[in-house]
Design an enzyme around this catalytic site. Sequence first.
Site, short mmCIF file in Angstrom:
data_model
loop_
_atom_site.label_atom_id
_atom_site.label_comp_id
_atom_site.label_asym_id
_atom_site.label_seq_id
_atom_site.Cartn_x
_atom_site.Cartn_y
_atom_site.Cartn_z
N GLY A 194 -9.33 -6.30 -0.33
CA GLY A 194 -10.55 -7.10 -0.26
C GLY A 194 -10.40 -8.54 0.21
N GLY A 195 -9.23 -8.96 0.66
CA GLY A 195 -9.06 -10.35 1.12
C GLY A 195 -10.02 -10.70 2.25
N ASP A 213 -13.35 1.90 1.73
CA ASP A 213 -11.92 2.19 1.84
C ASP A 213 -11.69 3.59 1.27
OD1 ASP A 213 -9.18 0.27 2.17
OD2 ASP A 213 -8.90 2.15 1.08
N ARG A 218 -7.31 1.67 -4.62
CA ARG A 218 -7.37 0.35 -3.97
C ARG A 218 -8.80 -0.22 -4.03
NH1 ARG A 218 -2.95 -1.22 -0.53
NH2 ARG A 218 -4.32 -2.15 1.00
N ASP A 246 -13.61 8.66 3.90
CA ASP A 246 -12.62 8.68 4.97
C ASP A 246 -13.29 8.02 6.19
OD1 ASP A 246 -11.02 9.22 7.09
OD2 ASP A 246 -10.84 11.38 6.72
N GLY A 247 -12.79 6.86 6.56
CA GLY A 247 -13.43 6.09 7.63
C GLY A 247 -13.45 6.80 8.97
N CYS A 319 -1.31 -5.63 10.66
CA CYS A 319 -0.30 -6.64 10.31
C CYS A 319 1.07 -6.13 10.75
CB CYS A 319 -0.36 -7.01 8.84
SG CYS A 319 -0.25 -5.64 7.71
C1 LIG Z 1 -4.43 -3.07 5.94
S1 LIG Z 1 -5.19 -2.33 4.61
C2 LIG Z 1 -6.73 -3.17 4.54
C3 LIG Z 1 -6.62 -4.56 3.98
C4 LIG Z 1 -7.98 -5.20 3.72
N1 LIG Z 1 -8.79 -5.23 4.91
C5 LIG Z 1 -7.83 -6.59 3.18
O1 LIG Z 1 -7.99 -7.56 3.92
O2 LIG Z 1 -7.55 -6.72 1.99
C6 LIG Z 1 -5.66 -0.77 5.23
C7 LIG Z 1 -6.53 0.01 4.29
O3 LIG Z 1 -6.93 1.21 4.97
C8 LIG Z 1 -7.20 2.16 3.99
N2 LIG Z 1 -7.29 3.48 4.65
C9 LIG Z 1 -6.30 4.32 5.00
N3 LIG Z 1 -6.81 5.42 5.59
C10 LIG Z 1 -8.15 5.27 5.60
C11 LIG Z 1 -9.23 6.07 6.07
N4 LIG Z 1 -9.02 7.27 6.63
N5 LIG Z 1 -10.48 5.61 5.90
C12 LIG Z 1 -10.71 4.39 5.33
N6 LIG Z 1 -9.73 3.61 4.86
C13 LIG Z 1 -8.47 4.04 5.01
C14 LIG Z 1 -6.06 2.00 3.03
O4 LIG Z 1 -6.39 2.53 1.77
C15 LIG Z 1 -5.88 0.49 3.02
O5 LIG Z 1 -6.51 -0.07 1.92
#
Ligand SMILES: C[S@@+](CC[C@H](N)C(=O)[O-])C[C@H]1O[C@@H](n2cnc3c(N)ncnc32)[C@H](O)[C@@H]1O
Length: 393
Positions: A194-195, A213, A218, A246-247, A319
């Site tokens: 969530g940042g 998400d 998470r 699922d995005g 990242c």
């Molecule tokens: C880089 S992190 C996101 C960090 C967040 N944007 C932040 O600033 O705190 C990537 C995120 O993608 C999520 N994720 C992985 N597969 C996904 C999917 N199919 N649909 C949605 N979210 C997914 C993971 O659970 C993870 O929390």
Amino acid sequence: MALLLDTRLLLRKVKDLRCFTPRRNRVKKKWAATPTKHPPTGLALQHFDATYSSQLGKLWPSVRVALLSEGKYGALLNNFSDDSALAHLEAQGCRDFLTDTETEESEVAAVEESSNVSMKESGIDGQQETPLQLSRNIKCFVFPRADITRFKSARPDTYGLLGYYLMDAASVLPCLALDVQEGHAVLDLCAAPGGKTLALLQSQSIRFLCVNDASVSRMLRLKKVLRSYVPKELLTGERLRISSFDGTKWGEIETNTFDRVLVDVPCTTDRHSLMENDNSIFNKIRGGERRRLPQLQLELLLAGIIAACPGGEILYSTCTLSQIQNMSVVEQAIDMARENHGIQLQVVDLRPLTHMFRKTFHFAPDLHLGEMVIPHLAANFGPIYMCKLRRLT
Ligand SMILES: C[S@@+](CC[C@H](N)C(=O)[O-])C[C@H]1O[C@@H](n2cnc3c(N)ncnc32)[C@H](O)[C@@H]1O
């Protein structure tokens, strides 16, 4: 003689105590003491050495040293909290990197002018230059270059809200680049923990925010972050929707809807992978998941593109330094959006933004698509890659 008896008694007691320790725990302790032959951090370093030495060339040794050193944080100021945090941060000797650009702003116009020329030279079709519009409400404090002072944890204010959120300061850049305007509907497709959601909320111009998400655990962390930083009245009602879908399937739920979409995808999280063995994507049992990352990233970006409305803008970010997870994903998404969905996209030039913050961050030179903060010992932020797309149709 008495001493001998005491010692024997003590030894028997120790033996008895051992009987109370469950066998599985004793075995575990022995296993845990055996170091792994190939820890995930070592595998990550091997992998990065092999790929980034050719990708980054002579930049890699200095980026490598920075990645293996402690990263630098920024303190995202919480506008919903009282003024005490601002005073506290200023007293510590750090500065808001977003407002501390007066000397540089005058140069932005010149860069915008010159970027037209270099764009044609770079041969990127349809890359679009736009005026720089930064939210004045987002503030992120950093210590000066080469100063590695750590921030103290934020304390709750009189309303119980925390005054600032510690994150890699470069993570604020994708939120700025997204350029949220008054009244926009925004989707944060991969939002936890969530940042960036919090940074987007600081802009205070969002009409409707959809936070998603796939990971339920998470998402619990994200909800905790929101509760700690945002007043209750803003978390209820119709302005905020929180989901855990699922995005990649978003297009089945909602299409052509959002003015802005942030697609901050899962990636090899390079800095984390070099520092932490726990939960590492380089753990051998996660090999398949790691190899599938570019495909997942592509599907998520495509879903984000489809969720945006025509004229809407999409910000892809990671990242990692990996070209395969960054530029290649964006290139494929642009092609697939056109061929499979009839959607024309334009790449938005982010050079005015990177130019503005070039004293705070080190940016990779001459990327043909998007922009990337690369770690440097004097400004150890990133890596953060970002590429902005605009839907023309
Ligand atoms: C880089 S992190 C996101 C960090 C967040 N944007 C932040 O600033 O705190 C990537 C995120 O993608 C999520 N994720 C992985 N597969 C996904 C999917 N199919 N649909 C949605 N979210 C997914 C993971 O659970 C993870 O929390």
